[in-house]
Design a protein around this motif. Structure first.
Motif, PDB file in Angstrom:
ATOM      1  N   GLU A 129     -12.704  27.097 -32.685  1.00 53.57           N
ATOM      2  CA  GLU A 129     -13.991  26.419 -32.823  1.00 53.57           C
ATOM      3  C   GLU A 129     -15.137  27.436 -32.750  1.00 53.57           C
ATOM      4  O   GLU A 129     -15.955  27.423 -31.826  1.00 53.57           O
ATOM      5  CB  GLU A 129     -14.156  25.362 -31.737  1.00 53.57           C
ATOM      6  N   PRO A 130     -15.226  28.339 -33.722  1.00 52.55           N
ATOM      7  CA  PRO A 130     -16.250  29.391 -33.666  1.00 52.55           C
ATOM      8  C   PRO A 130     -17.670  28.868 -33.749  1.00 52.55           C
ATOM      9  O   PRO A 130     -18.614  29.574 -33.357  1.00 52.55           O
ATOM     10  CB  PRO A 130     -15.911  30.273 -34.878  1.00 52.55           C
ATOM     11  N   LEU A 137     -10.544  31.458 -24.707  1.00 49.15           N
ATOM     12  CA  LEU A 137     -10.565  32.402 -25.818  1.00 49.15           C
ATOM     13  C   LEU A 137      -9.903  31.797 -27.060  1.00 49.15           C
ATOM     14  O   LEU A 137     -10.437  31.886 -28.179  1.00 49.15           O
ATOM     15  CB  LEU A 137      -9.846  33.684 -25.401  1.00 49.15           C
ATOM     16  N   ARG A 138      -8.772  31.158 -26.876  1.00 45.44           N
ATOM     17  CA  ARG A 138      -8.072  30.553 -28.003  1.00 45.44           C
ATOM     18  C   ARG A 138      -8.855  29.370 -28.576  1.00 45.44           C
ATOM     19  O   ARG A 138      -8.867  29.161 -29.793  1.00 45.44           O
ATOM     20  CB  ARG A 138      -6.669  30.118 -27.565  1.00 45.44           C
ATOM     21  N   LEU A 139      -9.524  28.619 -27.703  1.00 48.07           N
ATOM     22  CA  LEU A 139     -10.338  27.511 -28.193  1.00 48.07           C
ATOM     23  C   LEU A 139     -11.504  28.037 -29.030  1.00 48.07           C
ATOM     24  O   LEU A 139     -11.840  27.458 -30.074  1.00 48.07           O
ATOM     25  CB  LEU A 139     -10.845  26.689 -27.013  1.00 48.07           C
ATOM     26  N   GLY A 165     -19.916  25.281 -22.679  1.00 44.84           N
ATOM     27  CA  GLY A 165     -19.548  23.984 -22.124  1.00 44.84           C
ATOM     28  C   GLY A 165     -18.065  23.849 -21.875  1.00 44.84           C
ATOM     29  O   GLY A 165     -17.497  22.759 -22.045  1.00 44.84           O
ATOM     30  N   LEU A 166     -17.409  24.930 -21.430  1.00 43.16           N
ATOM     31  CA  LEU A 166     -15.956  24.921 -21.279  1.00 43.16           C
ATOM     32  C   LEU A 166     -15.466  24.813 -19.836  1.00 43.16           C
ATOM     33  O   LEU A 166     -14.275  24.612 -19.611  1.00 43.16           O
ATOM     34  CB  LEU A 166     -15.360  26.190 -21.907  1.00 43.16           C
ATOM     35  N   ILE A 206      -9.151  23.433 -20.906  1.00 41.68           N
ATOM     36  CA  ILE A 206      -9.298  24.641 -20.095  1.00 41.68           C
ATOM     37  C   ILE A 206      -8.835  24.387 -18.656  1.00 41.68           C
ATOM     38  O   ILE A 206      -8.119  25.199 -18.064  1.00 41.68           O
ATOM     39  CB  ILE A 206     -10.754  25.129 -20.111  1.00 41.68           C
ATOM     40  N   THR A 207      -9.240  23.254 -18.086  1.00 46.88           N
ATOM     41  CA  THR A 207      -8.820  22.954 -16.717  1.00 46.88           C
ATOM     42  C   THR A 207      -7.314  22.710 -16.646  1.00 46.88           C
ATOM     43  O   THR A 207      -6.664  23.066 -15.658  1.00 46.88           O
ATOM     44  CB  THR A 207      -9.587  21.744 -16.178  1.00 46.88           C
TER      45      THR A 207
END
Length: 377
Positions: free
Chosen positions: A281-282, A275-277, A44-45, A51-52
């Motif tokens: 938030e794994p 990737l960092r998010l 859902g990114l 991200i945007t």
């Protein structure tokens, strides 16, 4: 006067219409009321504000396009940063970013299958891997789907370099490849293992590190992995991960790297932010799998034939290609977007609805999706 040189196209178009296999483009609006179970936005990114914003910032800083091939002017510091962090996250020595996952697969297969080599390819592989096999200078042998014994037998017929090629999660039914068995077959014959983790990255493995990481193959000297940045990371592009000598070889030998314009900075920036998010938030990976399991459980409880998902793809069988198309259209009219897979896109000739779980779906949305699919079967 000679006839049209494209008359054969009319005949093929007629055959497609007769078979009910015509494909059409459906431009989507920027905002839609449809509940989306058709895209590959697993975490859902794609519309996540962080991200945007990262994509916009990268475009402002580095420009709208990469301006050239990676070896000329298309490699920015942002590309290098993404490669370092992606390799570290997935557990590999090095990574190389491409303009698409398709280009990454073509590069990896063709560059690792020279004259005199053997490519052993799973019968259920994605079209990009199949096209890589067709372009490779080595010989290709297609083996039964998800069958390490068949791989072992194929490798036993060849002396010289060999590479086994497989998806980690197959895009049609969402079933996972037997990676441990494939690796064992490769090692018994000194062959390399090349796997496409397009549908595993962000969903499988600890914190979404991918199927090879989950199978204990991350960083192995005989394993190469391709990924896409357009699914779990909500961006665009692809990458190859593996031992540093393999990545150096691709820089010098992979035609889709050498001659293609580099990935746009906006896409690189978005992928790096995703990737960092995911590192922060794994649990998003766990949620995507939980949603897929919930969809499967509820659909089968309704009497539908759905394949148990190994990742985030849920496949629901349809009685025919025509019925699958009508079923998907009826769902859309009821406010639900679902994928529709049918020949020739499916290797087994079985048409189905293809649902993709997303980490941001609520329980209420899951129930709504199941209700619409069941009512319009």
């Amino acid at each position: 006067m000679a006839g049209s040189p494209f008359a054969w196209i009319d005949e093929q178009a007629h055959q497609r219409r007769q078979a009910g296999l015509v494909r059409t483009l459906r431009p989507r609006p920027a905002e839609s009321a449809l509940l989306d179970l058709a895209s590959n936005d697993y975490l859902g990114l794609a519309h996540h504000p962080g991200i945007t914003a990262a994509a916009a910032d990268a475009a402002h800083r580095w420009g709208a396009g990469a301006t050239g091939s990676r070896l000329v002017s298309g490699t920015t510091e942002l590309h290098a940063e993404l490669e370092r962090e992606l390799a570290d996250f997935c557990g590999f020595e090095a990574a190389l970013v491409f303009s698409s996952g398709y280009a990454a697969n073509l590069a990896a297969v063709t560059a690792l299958a020279p004259h005199g080599s053997l490519v052993v390819s799973d019968a259920g592989n994605h079209a990009s891997l199949i096209d890589g096999c067709r372009l490779a200078r080595g010989a290709t042998q297609v083996v039964a789907h998800a069958d390490p014994d068949a791989v072992h037998k194929a490798l036993g017929t060849h002396e010289g370099p060999a590479v086994v090629v497989s998806d980690t999660v197959f895009s049609v039914d969402g079933d996972a490849a037997p990676l441990a068995g494939l690796a064992a077959a490769c090692r018994a014959h000194g062959a390399a293992l090349l796997v496409d983790d397009a549908h595993g990255l962000g969903v499988l493995g600890r914190g979404g590190r991918g199927a090879p990481h989950a199978a204990g193959l991350a960083g192995a000297p005989d394993v190469v992995v391709t990924v896409t940045l357009s699914k779990s990371f909500g961006s665009q592009g692809g990458a190859v991960l593996g031992p540093a000598p393999v990545i150096d070889h691709l820089v010098n030998a992979a035609r889709t790297f050498i001659f293609d314009t580099g990935l746009a900075p906006a896409a690189a920036g978005a992928a790096l932010a995703a990737l960092r998010l995911l590192r922060r938030e794994p649990d998003r990976a766990d949620r995507a799998r939980a949603v897929a399991t919930a969809l499967h459980t509820r659909l089968t409880a309704e009497g539908l034939e759905a394949v148990r998902p190994d990742a985030a793809v849920v496949s629901v069988r349809a009685p025919s290609a025509e019925r699958a198309v009508r079923w998907a259209a009826d769902c859309r009219e009821a406010g639900l977007a679902v994928g529709c897979f049918r020949p020739p896109s499916v290797p087994d000739g079985i048409s189905r609805l293809r649902l993709t779980a997303r980490a941001d779906l609520t329980d209420a949305q899951i129930e709504r999706a199941v209700r619409v699919i069941s009512e319009h079967r």
